[in-house]
Design a protein around this motif. Structure first.
Motif, PDB file in Angstrom:
ATOM      1  N   HIS A  60     -20.326   0.951  26.135  1.00  0.00           N
ATOM      2  CA  HIS A  60     -20.209   2.276  26.127  1.00  0.00           C
ATOM      3  C   HIS A  60     -18.790   2.655  26.040  1.00  0.00           C
ATOM      4  CE1 HIS A  60     -20.476   6.269  28.190  1.00  0.00           C
ATOM      5  NE2 HIS A  60     -21.767   6.310  27.692  1.00  0.00           N
ATOM      6  N   MET A 106     -17.063   4.501  27.851  1.00  0.00           N
ATOM      7  CA  MET A 106     -16.216   4.472  28.905  1.00  0.00           C
ATOM      8  C   MET A 106     -15.541   3.144  29.349  1.00  0.00           C
ATOM      9  SD  MET A 106     -19.225   4.689  32.212  1.00  0.00           S
ATOM     10  CE  MET A 106     -20.437   3.433  32.144  1.00  0.00           C
ATOM     11  N   TRP A 134     -27.352   4.651  23.907  1.00  0.00           N
ATOM     12  CA  TRP A 134     -28.222   5.840  23.837  1.00  0.00           C
ATOM     13  C   TRP A 134     -27.799   7.079  23.608  1.00  0.00           C
ATOM     14  CZ3 TRP A 134     -28.861  10.079  27.289  1.00  0.00           C
ATOM     15  CH2 TRP A 134     -27.786  10.191  28.225  1.00  0.00           C
ATOM     16  N   TRP A 135     -26.691   7.469  24.055  1.00  0.00           N
ATOM     17  CA  TRP A 135     -25.961   8.843  23.899  1.00  0.00           C
ATOM     18  C   TRP A 135     -25.538   9.085  22.379  1.00  0.00           C
ATOM     19  CZ3 TRP A 135     -21.507   8.564  21.465  1.00  0.00           C
ATOM     20  CH2 TRP A 135     -21.012   7.310  21.159  1.00  0.00           C
ATOM     21  N   TRP A 166     -29.723   4.171  32.047  1.00  0.00           N
ATOM     22  CA  TRP A 166     -28.458   4.927  32.347  1.00  0.00           C
ATOM     23  C   TRP A 166     -28.702   5.514  33.563  1.00  0.00           C
ATOM     24  CZ3 TRP A 166     -23.382   4.997  30.708  1.00  0.00           C
ATOM     25  CH2 TRP A 166     -22.747   6.009  31.030  1.00  0.00           C
ATOM     26  N   THR A 217     -27.674   8.194  36.855  1.00  0.00           N
ATOM     27  CA  THR A 217     -26.548   9.244  37.636  1.00  0.00           C
ATOM     28  C   THR A 217     -26.892   9.149  39.161  1.00  0.00           C
ATOM     29  OG1 THR A 217     -27.531  10.934  36.830  1.00  0.00           O
ATOM     30  CG2 THR A 217     -25.923  10.172  35.391  1.00  0.00           C
ATOM     31  N   LEU A 267     -22.957   8.268  38.451  1.00  0.00           N
ATOM     32  CA  LEU A 267     -22.432   6.745  38.226  1.00  0.00           C
ATOM     33  C   LEU A 267     -21.896   6.302  39.451  1.00  0.00           C
ATOM     34  CD1 LEU A 267     -20.407   7.196  34.885  1.00  0.00           C
ATOM     35  CD2 LEU A 267     -22.638   6.297  35.084  1.00  0.00           C
ATOM     36  N   HIS A 306     -32.036   7.982  32.692  1.00  0.00           N
ATOM     37  CA  HIS A 306     -32.240   9.088  31.659  1.00  0.00           C
ATOM     38  C   HIS A 306     -32.490   8.592  30.411  1.00  0.00           C
ATOM     39  CE1 HIS A 306     -30.315  12.015  34.463  1.00  0.00           C
ATOM     40  NE2 HIS A 306     -29.466  10.641  34.790  1.00  0.00           N
ATOM     41  N   ILE A 307     -32.694   7.455  30.066  1.00  0.00           N
ATOM     42  CA  ILE A 307     -33.046   7.076  28.785  1.00  0.00           C
ATOM     43  C   ILE A 307     -34.516   6.983  28.438  1.00  0.00           C
ATOM     44  CG2 ILE A 307     -32.817   5.130  27.129  1.00  0.00           C
ATOM     45  CD1 ILE A 307     -30.363   4.281  28.703  1.00  0.00           C
ATOM     46  N   ASP A 308     -34.935   7.508  27.234  1.00  0.00           N
ATOM     47  CA  ASP A 308     -36.139   7.749  26.782  1.00  0.00           C
ATOM     48  C   ASP A 308     -36.360   6.132  25.734  1.00  0.00           C
ATOM     49  OD1 ASP A 308     -38.764   7.940  25.608  1.00  0.00           O
ATOM     50  OD2 ASP A 308     -38.126   9.941  24.947  1.00  0.00           O
ATOM     51  N   LEU A 320     -28.917  16.807  30.150  1.00  0.00           N
ATOM     52  CA  LEU A 320     -30.405  16.802  30.248  1.00  0.00           C
ATOM     53  C   LEU A 320     -30.886  17.909  31.463  1.00  0.00           C
ATOM     54  CD1 LEU A 320     -30.863  12.943  29.508  1.00  0.00           C
ATOM     55  CD2 LEU A 320     -31.408  14.926  27.950  1.00  0.00           C
ATOM     56  N   ARG A 340     -35.935  13.512  29.506  1.00  0.00           N
ATOM     57  CA  ARG A 340     -35.171  12.300  28.744  1.00  0.00           C
ATOM     58  C   ARG A 340     -34.996  12.804  27.317  1.00  0.00           C
ATOM     59  NH1 ARG A 340     -38.301   9.591  32.734  1.00  0.00           N
ATOM     60  NH2 ARG A 340     -36.949   8.285  34.298  1.00  0.00           N
ATOM     61  N   LEU A 375     -33.486  13.912  24.862  1.00  0.00           N
ATOM     62  CA  LEU A 375     -31.993  14.181  24.167  1.00  0.00           C
ATOM     63  C   LEU A 375     -31.935  15.008  22.920  1.00  0.00           C
ATOM     64  CD1 LEU A 375     -28.908  13.532  25.058  1.00  0.00           C
ATOM     65  CD2 LEU A 375     -29.160  11.297  23.672  1.00  0.00           C
ATOM     66  N   ARG A 410     -30.268  18.511  22.394  1.00  0.00           N
ATOM     67  CA  ARG A 410     -29.352  18.897  21.469  1.00  0.00           C
ATOM     68  C   ARG A 410     -29.750  20.183  20.390  1.00  0.00           C
ATOM     69  NH1 ARG A 410     -27.631  12.502  20.772  1.00  0.00           N
ATOM     70  NH2 ARG A 410     -25.753  12.697  22.305  1.00  0.00           N
ATOM     71  N   PRO A 446     -18.930  10.673  25.986  1.00  0.00           N
ATOM     72  CA  PRO A 446     -20.325  10.047  26.268  1.00  0.00           C
ATOM     73  C   PRO A 446     -20.836   9.596  27.529  1.00  0.00           C
ATOM     74  CG  PRO A 446     -19.297   9.263  24.331  1.00  0.00           C
ATOM     75  CD  PRO A 446     -18.154  10.062  24.967  1.00  0.00           C
ATOM     76  N   MET A 447     -19.727   9.432  28.495  1.00  0.00           N
ATOM     77  CA  MET A 447     -20.081   9.131  29.822  1.00  0.00           C
ATOM     78  C   MET A 447     -20.726  10.329  30.491  1.00  0.00           C
ATOM     79  SD  MET A 447     -16.705   8.508  32.004  1.00  0.00           S
ATOM     80  CE  MET A 447     -15.601   9.820  32.084  1.00  0.00           C
ATOM     81  N   ALA A 468     -22.892  12.422  29.080  1.00  0.00           N
ATOM     82  CA  ALA A 468     -23.983  12.751  28.061  1.00  0.00           C
ATOM     83  C   ALA A 468     -25.411  13.028  29.049  1.00  0.00           C
ATOM     84  CB  ALA A 468     -24.568  11.848  27.208  1.00  0.00           C
ATOM     85  N   ALA A 469     -25.556  12.460  29.973  1.00  0.00           N
ATOM     86  CA  ALA A 469     -26.865  12.867  30.800  1.00  0.00           C
ATOM     87  C   ALA A 469     -26.631  13.899  31.534  1.00  0.00           C
ATOM     88  CB  ALA A 469     -27.191  11.665  31.658  1.00  0.00           C
ATOM     89  N   ASP A 470     -25.669  14.192  32.250  1.00  0.00           N
ATOM     90  CA  ASP A 470     -25.595  15.197  33.388  1.00  0.00           C
ATOM     91  C   ASP A 470     -24.569  16.467  33.038  1.00  0.00           C
ATOM     92  OD1 ASP A 470     -23.686  13.474  33.468  1.00  0.00           O
ATOM     93  OD2 ASP A 470     -23.998  12.925  35.642  1.00  0.00           O
TER      94      ASP A 470
END
Lengths: 286, 286
Positions: free
Chosen positions: A143, A145, A181-182, A207, A209, A211, A226-228, B105, B110, B112, B116, B144-145, B147-149
């Motif tokens: 990732h 990050m 995933w992102w 992933w 949250t 974090l 959060h990943i599908d 999201l 989930r 994504l 988008r 990207p860290m 992306a979820a929130d």
């Protein structure tokens, strides 16, 4: 009985020694394990090879090599030599792939492009030994990050570009849902990886949250985040990946739980969220 | 006297009210400020417009609009309406761009790809009003860290793809070093953004490790982290960006410091690390 392609990465039960790490997935119905070098080396490679053979488990990968970004000098030479030994160990254990973490920016350096070029150079030095041992160097994009302090390889596309100079048997890539995933280019990159025959390992974890304070420990069981997993898994299958699928979770909560519980929950989540998107298992011949 | 293109984003002195936020950069020799909606609204837009005019500062951008990922319904309608008001406010303040954070999201989702696509839909609803107000909707790809929130727009290439259906005056992109420095496709994407005339804002701050417990506060002064500002700045210049350059730092340590110190250090770092890579300022006509 868990899905035959599910593999428990040893880091998910980090505090287990090698014997425990082999016994836990066997008891939970797994057929495969992803090993780490340190617990293997703790008993010695020949002894580890015997114990793995006795367990009946396949070894889906060996973690890990890499750390290729440092400038030329004795430390870099030692890293390259250590990666050659890691290939030898993977071959002895029957692991088809050595997972590579590229390494971050060298201390005090801001030269990201230079660090990335040294990863390519290291692959060039190791590719022949990969062919000789029959073990694929599997570049794992991490990732973004982690780009500064752990891995300057940040996307699947970049990993494929690095691999492009080599045969797919020599240099492949790891697709780890947590890391990729992102990525808006994920579908295109997975299709490219499949077409090039470069998917050396598919790994699943979630992933979660917010974090945690230590972002290295941000992974969770499939389903906790959060990943599908459906579209990614179906895509990796569609493009031709047929290997074992590892679950590798770095998470203090998971590490603190009883090993058997971790193996059971991992298998339950895998069977619910990942396995339905795999090709059917052929029925045994009557 | 600081560089004439340096702009202090108001979030860097988060606890300042509007009058302080205007006085601090003026006293430190800045000519430009990046405003946030909340402190503007605290005094009312007409009054804020007067105070900004009295300060003599340019407004480089207004933060922020966006949060476009929620499904259709009253909350989404309210968000779209609020973005129209934000465009009006930006126009009144003389800001050329409204910075957009896409949103993460939706709670429990989930999907994504769906999230988008809803960002693209929202741009479609707002593009005419952007043209009418003369304010560019500036999509900011976030690291990207997040992306979820926080923001499902994660790369500059993705932001440019989203913008592609619209004129560059309507929809542009923000290049923020913190969010994009790791991107292996950065050079290609910046060149594309320049060629398409889409760079609505260039922002600089640094990536500091270890990441803090709250990764929203991971930014640092240029020079405190791992980013090499020289090649990115030179590239953004080369492809034609001529606007103000904001420094926007979310960091508790920075927020707790005296405002004047923050403005001074920001200018020192900018002059040392960013300004040398900008085109020379034309000498005044004698």
């Amino acid at each position: 009985m868990t899905h035959p392609r599910l593999s428990l990465n040893q880091a998910t039960i980090k505090y287990a020694d090698l014997d425990e790490a082999l016994a836990v997935p066997v008891a939970a119905g797994y057929e495969s394990i992803g090993l780490w070098r340190e617990p293997v080396q703790a008993v010695g490679v020949p002894d580890a090879v015997r114990r793995v053979a006795d367990s009946g488990l396949r070894v889906s990968s060996l973690c890990r090599g890499g750390f290729f970004t440092i400038e030329e000098g004795p430390t870099r030479r030692a890293a390259i030599d250590d990666n050659r030994r890691a290939l030898d160990e993977a071959a002895a254990l029957g692991a088809p792939a050595l997972v590579l973490v590229a390494g971050g920016l060298p201390e005090g350096s801001r030269d990201l492009i230079g660090a990335r070029s040294r990863v390519r150079d290291a692959l060039g030095e190791l590719a022949d030994h990969a062919r000789d041992t029959g073990v694929t160097l599997a570049i794992e994009p991490l990732h973004p990050m982690y780009a500064a302090d752990r891995a300057v390889v940040s996307t699947l596309a970049q990993a494929l570009d690095l691999a492009a100079d080599f045969a797919p048997e020599q240099v492949g890539v790891v697709v780890d849902t947590f890391h990729v995933w992102w990525d808006p280019a994920l579908e295109a990159s997975v299709r490219r990886a499949g077409a090039e025959g470069r998917i050396a390992s598919y790994q699943v974890c979630d992933w979660v949250t917010p974090l945690p304070a230590d972002v290295l420990l941000a992974r969770g069981y499939p389903g906790d985040g959060h990943i599908d997993f459906a579209p990614i898994t179906a895509l990796v299958e569609e493009v031709g990946y047929t290997g074992d699928i590892e679950v590798e979770i770095f998470n203090q909560y998971v590490w603190d739980a009883p090993f058997a519980d971790v193996a059971r929950i991992t298998a339950e989540r895998f069977d619910a969220l990942v396995a339905p998107h795999l090709r059917p298992i052929p029925a045994p011949v009557a």
